[in-house]
Design a protein around this motif. Structure first.
Motif, mmCIF file in Angstrom:
data_model
loop_
_atom_site.group_PDB
_atom_site.id
_atom_site.type_symbol
_atom_site.label_atom_id
_atom_site.label_comp_id
_atom_site.label_asym_id
_atom_site.label_seq_id
_atom_site.Cartn_x
_atom_site.Cartn_y
_atom_site.Cartn_z
ATOM 1 N N ALA A 96 0.945 -1.176 -0.010
ATOM 2 C CA ALA A 96 -0.044 -0.022 0.114
ATOM 3 C C ALA A 96 0.883 1.211 0.087
ATOM 4 O O ALA A 96 0.370 2.184 -0.603
ATOM 5 N N ALA A 97 2.040 1.249 0.563
ATOM 6 C CA ALA A 97 2.929 2.327 0.723
ATOM 7 C C ALA A 97 3.726 2.545 -0.667
ATOM 8 O O ALA A 97 3.700 3.557 -0.977
ATOM 9 N N ILE A 98 4.019 1.425 -1.209
ATOM 10 C CA ILE A 98 4.667 1.507 -2.436
ATOM 11 C C ILE A 98 3.942 2.045 -3.447
ATOM 12 O O ILE A 98 4.108 2.773 -4.309
ATOM 13 N N SER A 99 2.498 1.639 -3.569
ATOM 14 C CA SER A 99 1.498 2.114 -4.352
ATOM 15 C C SER A 99 1.335 3.638 -4.189
ATOM 16 O O SER A 99 1.104 4.481 -5.286
ATOM 17 N N SER A 100 1.069 4.013 -3.061
ATOM 18 C CA SER A 100 1.001 5.641 -2.714
ATOM 19 C C SER A 100 2.235 6.382 -3.438
ATOM 20 O O SER A 100 1.822 7.382 -3.847
ATOM 21 N N VAL A 101 3.175 5.875 -2.974
ATOM 22 C CA VAL A 101 4.506 6.837 -3.244
ATOM 23 C C VAL A 101 4.666 6.715 -4.872
ATOM 24 O O VAL A 101 4.907 7.702 -5.439
ATOM 25 N N THR A 102 4.306 5.540 -5.494
ATOM 26 C CA THR A 102 4.435 5.437 -6.799
ATOM 27 C C THR A 102 3.246 6.356 -7.540
ATOM 28 O O THR A 102 3.724 6.946 -8.494
ATOM 29 N N ASN A 103 2.153 6.485 -6.735
ATOM 30 C CA ASN A 103 1.196 7.428 -7.452
ATOM 31 C C ASN A 103 1.549 8.883 -7.524
ATOM 32 O O ASN A 103 1.411 9.562 -8.244
ATOM 33 N N ARG A 104 2.489 9.245 -6.258
ATOM 34 C CA ARG A 104 2.872 10.592 -6.354
ATOM 35 C C ARG A 104 3.861 10.843 -7.321
ATOM 36 O O ARG A 104 4.163 12.029 -7.883
ATOM 37 N N PHE A 105 4.973 9.871 -7.118
ATOM 38 C CA PHE A 105 5.965 9.980 -8.325
ATOM 39 C C PHE A 105 5.636 10.203 -9.953
ATOM 40 O O PHE A 105 6.065 11.101 -10.410
ATOM 41 N N THR A 106 4.500 9.309 -10.100
ATOM 42 C CA THR A 106 4.014 9.234 -11.592
ATOM 43 C C THR A 106 3.198 10.746 -11.818
ATOM 44 O O THR A 106 3.216 11.210 -12.670
ATOM 45 N N GLY A 107 2.533 11.158 -10.793
ATOM 46 C CA GLY A 107 2.128 12.707 -10.929
ATOM 47 C C GLY A 107 2.928 13.547 -11.143
ATOM 48 O O GLY A 107 2.586 14.454 -11.936
ATOM 49 N N VAL A 108 4.115 13.741 -10.331
ATOM 50 C CA VAL A 108 4.880 14.827 -10.316
ATOM 51 C C VAL A 108 5.723 14.503 -12.003
ATOM 52 O O VAL A 108 6.010 15.622 -12.403
ATOM 53 N N GLY A 109 5.951 13.345 -12.298
ATOM 54 C CA GLY A 109 6.628 12.984 -13.489
ATOM 55 C C GLY A 109 5.717 13.414 -14.519
ATOM 56 O O GLY A 109 6.193 13.998 -15.683
ATOM 57 N N LEU A 110 4.453 13.248 -14.622
ATOM 58 C CA LEU A 110 3.496 13.569 -15.783
ATOM 59 C C LEU A 110 3.492 15.189 -15.848
ATOM 60 O O LEU A 110 3.381 15.891 -17.062
ATOM 61 N N GLY A 111 3.319 15.817 -14.688
ATOM 62 C CA GLY A 111 3.458 17.315 -14.710
ATOM 63 C C GLY A 111 4.652 17.877 -15.112
ATOM 64 O O GLY A 111 4.376 18.858 -16.140
ATOM 65 N N ALA A 112 5.774 17.470 -14.977
ATOM 66 C CA ALA A 112 6.926 17.842 -15.364
ATOM 67 C C ALA A 112 7.178 17.762 -16.769
ATOM 68 O O ALA A 112 7.469 18.541 -17.696
ATOM 69 N N GLY A 113 6.744 16.454 -17.418
ATOM 70 C CA GLY A 113 6.591 16.297 -18.679
ATOM 71 C C GLY A 113 5.914 16.953 -19.610
ATOM 72 O O GLY A 113 6.143 17.343 -20.745
ATOM 73 N N TYR A 114 4.450 16.990 -19.166
ATOM 74 C CA TYR A 114 3.588 17.884 -19.852
ATOM 75 C C TYR A 114 4.293 19.462 -19.906
ATOM 76 O O TYR A 114 4.033 20.276 -20.994
ATOM 77 N N MET A 115 4.708 19.890 -18.823
ATOM 78 C CA MET A 115 5.211 21.250 -18.974
ATOM 79 C C MET A 115 6.484 21.179 -19.792
ATOM 80 O O MET A 115 6.618 22.448 -20.361
#
Length: 203
Positions: free
Chosen positions: A83-102
């Protein structure tokens, strides 16, 4: 009985006052005004000077190492549950998507041809382009499916149990990896023809 209650009440007030003055003093590191107030009220056991807990932390660590019971290094030895791995992965992918789109948006705003860049990457380094497709597809799929899971949790809070969260985390990770493999293997970069100026085209 009345006088007994009064005596007990005064004792409780004294104890509470001592605790309050001592606690505030330790937080602020200022004991003199509170000591004066305690003396006026006739309270014993005034506030004591504050002690910094971190002043001897290095000595404490050394003493514990000498006894064979070292202080835990915290995150470096903590076994993260799924559950912790899933939560951390969700946050990292969100930051990565935001940086990629920008990043893609800024390149396009500065006049760069993003499609041509990806096409040249596929032609010059096909292996790296394949890895790049996986790196792009996984955050999009995982973060999107994670958002759907959170939406379901909002509508069904009874699903937020340790067992169901762990099982859904495994399901989310496995499904995302499977869909990423399918999408990244099937999607190809579109070949972009070089842009020809109007004057050159007329000639």
């Amino acid at each position: 009985h009345f006088f007994t209650i009064m005596i007990r009440g005064r004792s409780s007030v004294q104890l509470a006052s001592r605790y309050f003055t001592s606690s505030v003093a330790r937080c602020n590191g200022q004991t003199q005004p509170l000591n004066a107030f305690a003396a006026q009220q006739g309270l014993a056991g005034a506030a004591q000077p504050a002690r910094a807990l971190s002043s001897g932390s290095n000595d404490y660590i050394k003493r514990m190492e000498a006894t064979g019971r070292p202080v835990s290094p915290h995150v470096t030895v903590y076994a993260f549950p799924i559950a912790a791995i899933s939560s951390v992965t969700n946050r990292f992918t969100g930051v990565g998507l935001g940086a990629g789109y920008m990043g893609v948006g800024l390149i396009a705003l500065c006049g760069g041809d993003v499609g041509a860049m990806f096409s040249n990457l596929n032609n010059c380094a096909p292996t790296f382009a394949a890895l790049f497709r996986y790196a792009v597809a996984f955050p999009i799929i995982y973060h999107s499916m994670g958002g759907i899971r959170h939406f379901i949790w909002d509508k069904n809070p009874e699903m937020l149990t340790n067992e169901k969260v762990a099982s859904s985390s495994w399901w989310l990770l496995g499904t995302s990896l499977a869909l990423t493999s399918i999408v990244a293997s099937q999607v190809k970069f579109v070949e972009v023809d070089p842009v020809v100026e109007d004057e050159e085209a007329e000639e």
